[in-house]
Design a protein around this motif. Structure first.
Motif, short mmCIF file in Angstrom:
data_model
loop_
_atom_site.label_atom_id
_atom_site.label_comp_id
_atom_site.label_asym_id
_atom_site.label_seq_id
_atom_site.Cartn_x
_atom_site.Cartn_y
_atom_site.Cartn_z
N ASP A 1 26.12 42.67 -14.67
CA ASP A 1 27.01 43.13 -13.23
C ASP A 1 28.99 42.83 -13.52
O ASP A 1 28.80 42.10 -14.12
CB ASP A 1 26.65 42.83 -12.55
CG ASP A 1 25.09 43.08 -12.25
OD1 ASP A 1 24.37 44.04 -12.48
OD2 ASP A 1 24.27 42.17 -11.62
N TYR A 2 29.18 43.51 -13.08
CA TYR A 2 30.79 43.33 -12.67
C TYR A 2 30.89 43.03 -11.25
O TYR A 2 30.76 44.09 -10.35
CB TYR A 2 31.79 44.29 -13.35
CG TYR A 2 32.95 43.68 -13.18
CD1 TYR A 2 33.49 42.51 -13.99
CD2 TYR A 2 33.95 44.78 -11.92
CE1 TYR A 2 35.08 42.34 -13.62
CE2 TYR A 2 35.16 44.35 -12.06
CZ TYR A 2 35.61 43.05 -13.01
OH TYR A 2 37.34 43.58 -12.47
N TYR A 3 31.69 42.04 -11.05
CA TYR A 3 31.84 42.26 -9.87
C TYR A 3 33.53 41.82 -9.43
O TYR A 3 33.95 41.33 -9.97
CB TYR A 3 31.27 40.35 -9.05
CG TYR A 3 29.54 40.77 -9.02
CD1 TYR A 3 28.97 40.95 -8.35
CD2 TYR A 3 29.62 39.48 -10.39
CE1 TYR A 3 27.48 40.81 -8.56
CE2 TYR A 3 27.75 40.10 -10.73
CZ TYR A 3 26.99 40.01 -9.43
OH TYR A 3 26.04 40.63 -9.22
N HIS A 4 34.10 42.68 -8.21
CA HIS A 4 35.31 42.51 -9.03
C HIS A 4 35.54 42.41 -6.86
O HIS A 4 35.53 43.63 -5.56
CB HIS A 4 36.24 43.73 -8.61
CG HIS A 4 37.89 44.16 -8.55
ND1 HIS A 4 38.52 43.62 -9.14
CD2 HIS A 4 38.65 44.02 -7.73
CE1 HIS A 4 39.97 43.54 -9.37
NE2 HIS A 4 39.73 43.85 -7.72
N THR A 5 36.54 41.41 -6.20
CA THR A 5 36.60 40.56 -5.00
C THR A 5 38.22 41.54 -4.34
O THR A 5 39.01 40.91 -5.43
CB THR A 5 36.19 38.98 -5.15
OG1 THR A 5 34.96 38.88 -5.31
CG2 THR A 5 36.39 39.05 -3.47
N PHE A 6 38.25 41.49 -4.02
CA PHE A 6 39.16 42.22 -2.52
C PHE A 6 39.28 40.62 -1.55
O PHE A 6 38.79 40.51 -0.59
CB PHE A 6 38.79 42.64 -1.62
CG PHE A 6 39.48 44.17 -2.70
CD1 PHE A 6 40.05 44.61 -4.06
CD2 PHE A 6 38.02 44.69 -3.16
CE1 PHE A 6 39.56 46.22 -4.51
CE2 PHE A 6 37.19 46.00 -4.15
CZ PHE A 6 37.52 46.10 -5.30
N ASN A 7 40.58 39.81 -1.67
CA ASN A 7 40.07 38.78 -0.65
C ASN A 7 42.00 38.69 -0.06
O ASN A 7 42.94 39.43 -0.64
CB ASN A 7 40.72 36.92 -1.54
CG ASN A 7 39.40 36.86 -2.29
OD1 ASN A 7 39.64 36.77 -3.59
ND2 ASN A 7 38.64 36.29 -1.98
#
Length: 327
Positions: A298-304
């Motif tokens: 899995d790859y997680y990309h977070t937009f803060n």
């Protein structure tokens, strides 16, 4: 009674097996923080459980996680009673009937980490009782529970008020709408939560969407929101011993929220920061009877929000590779 087989024939001629069913789930993983190059190894779960029935009305379940990121936790520990047709009572440590992602069996997770709506759940289990009613002649299932306000390891405190949850599910062919309500008191302040979700599964496709809202009484913290939408496509393959391949995608988000635990001044503090996240992954699996094995990436990309720094290896962009074994 037959000692060799440990079986007994009850008065209603129903054969009951005294030998419990044993199940286990092992989830070792490695995580990479894409922002700073850090990494860590974990045994996310090493669960072992036993469940069975004494008579057709009396059942039980015990499940222990021997390594939840290095900690031992007693999870399910309850006795069940079939009260009437379609109506079952569970008393002990139970899964709280609220939400669709967090209460999912850990070997059935679609991603390695649960959604932000699942994080919002907080107490996935509690010590109390649960009633589950499959309404006869309908496709409606209603579950409700009453449980201690404190975490399930704190069971010696007398309480004048309790936490509770209720959830309803209705099956419409491949579509299942779900609605739930929970009122909990983690640390002296009551939090009222609502959850709405819809599940769809047909052929090779599985689609889910969930929204959750938390309202903190006495204006002790701003109302918080979380949401999640995901899709998974499964196809048969022949790759060595593996016989299926899935591709999954998810978009979820949340606002600032508190887990309900007060600081030394008696005030609620922020437990999670507003953010949005896009996740993609693929899983190579082997399934035969009750034996399941997954190789997941899995790859997680977070937009803060602007000016908000992610928590390293928690809210940051990261890659998870894990093996799931369940039997």
């Amino acid at each position: 009674m037959c000692i060799g087989a440990l079986t007994v024939r009850a008065n209603d001629s129903t054969t009951v097996n005294y030998i419990p069913e044993f199940h286990a789930t092992l989830k070792p993983r490695v995580e990479f923080d894409a922002d700073n190059g850090a990494a860590r190894f974990q045994v996310r779960n090493a669960r072992f459980g036993a469940l069975g029935s004494i008579t057709k009305e009396l059942s039980y379940k015990l499940e222990v996680d021997f390594c939840d990121r290095g900690k031992i936790k007693v999870l399910d520990a309850y006795a069940g009673l079939q009260v009437a047709k379609g109506l079952q009572l569970q008393l002990g440590q139970i899964v709280i009937p609220f939400g669709i992602d967090a209460p999912r069996a850990n070997y059935d997770y679609i991603f390695g980490d649960i959604s932000y709506a699942g994080v919002f759940n907080g107490a996935i289990r509690g010590c109390g009782f649960k009633l589950n009613y499959a309404v006869p002649g309908t496709r409606l299932n209603i579950a409700g529970s009453v449980y201690n306000n404190y975490e399930m390891t704190v069971q010696n405190v007398w309480q004048k008020s309790m936490s509770y949850a209720v959830e309803g599910r209705y099956t419409l062919g491949p579509v299942i709408p779900v609605i739930g309500f929970e009122s909990s008191v983690p640390d002296g302040i009551r939090i009222n939560s609502i959850d709405g979700a819809i599940l769809f599964q047909q052929g090779r496709w599985q689609v889910e969407a969930e929204y959750m809202m938390k309202h903190y009484t006495n204006k002790s913290f701003a109302t918080a929101h979380a949401y999640s939408a995901l899709a998974r496509y499964t196809m048969p393959v022949k790759a060595g011993v593996f016989n299926r391949l899935t591709f999954q995608g998810r978009f979820d988000g949340m606002t600032d929220y508190s887990d309900g635990v007060r600081n030394e001044k008696g005030l609620l503090t922020k437990s999670g920061t507003e953010c949005r996240r896009a996740s993609v992954g693929t899983t190579l699996g082997y399934s035969r009877g009750q034996f399941l094995t997954y190789l997941r990436l899995d790859y997680y990309h977070t937009f803060n929000p602007k000016g908000v720094l992610p928590i390293p290896a928690e809210g940051a962009n990261k890659l998870i590779a894990e093996i799931v074994v369940h039997f």
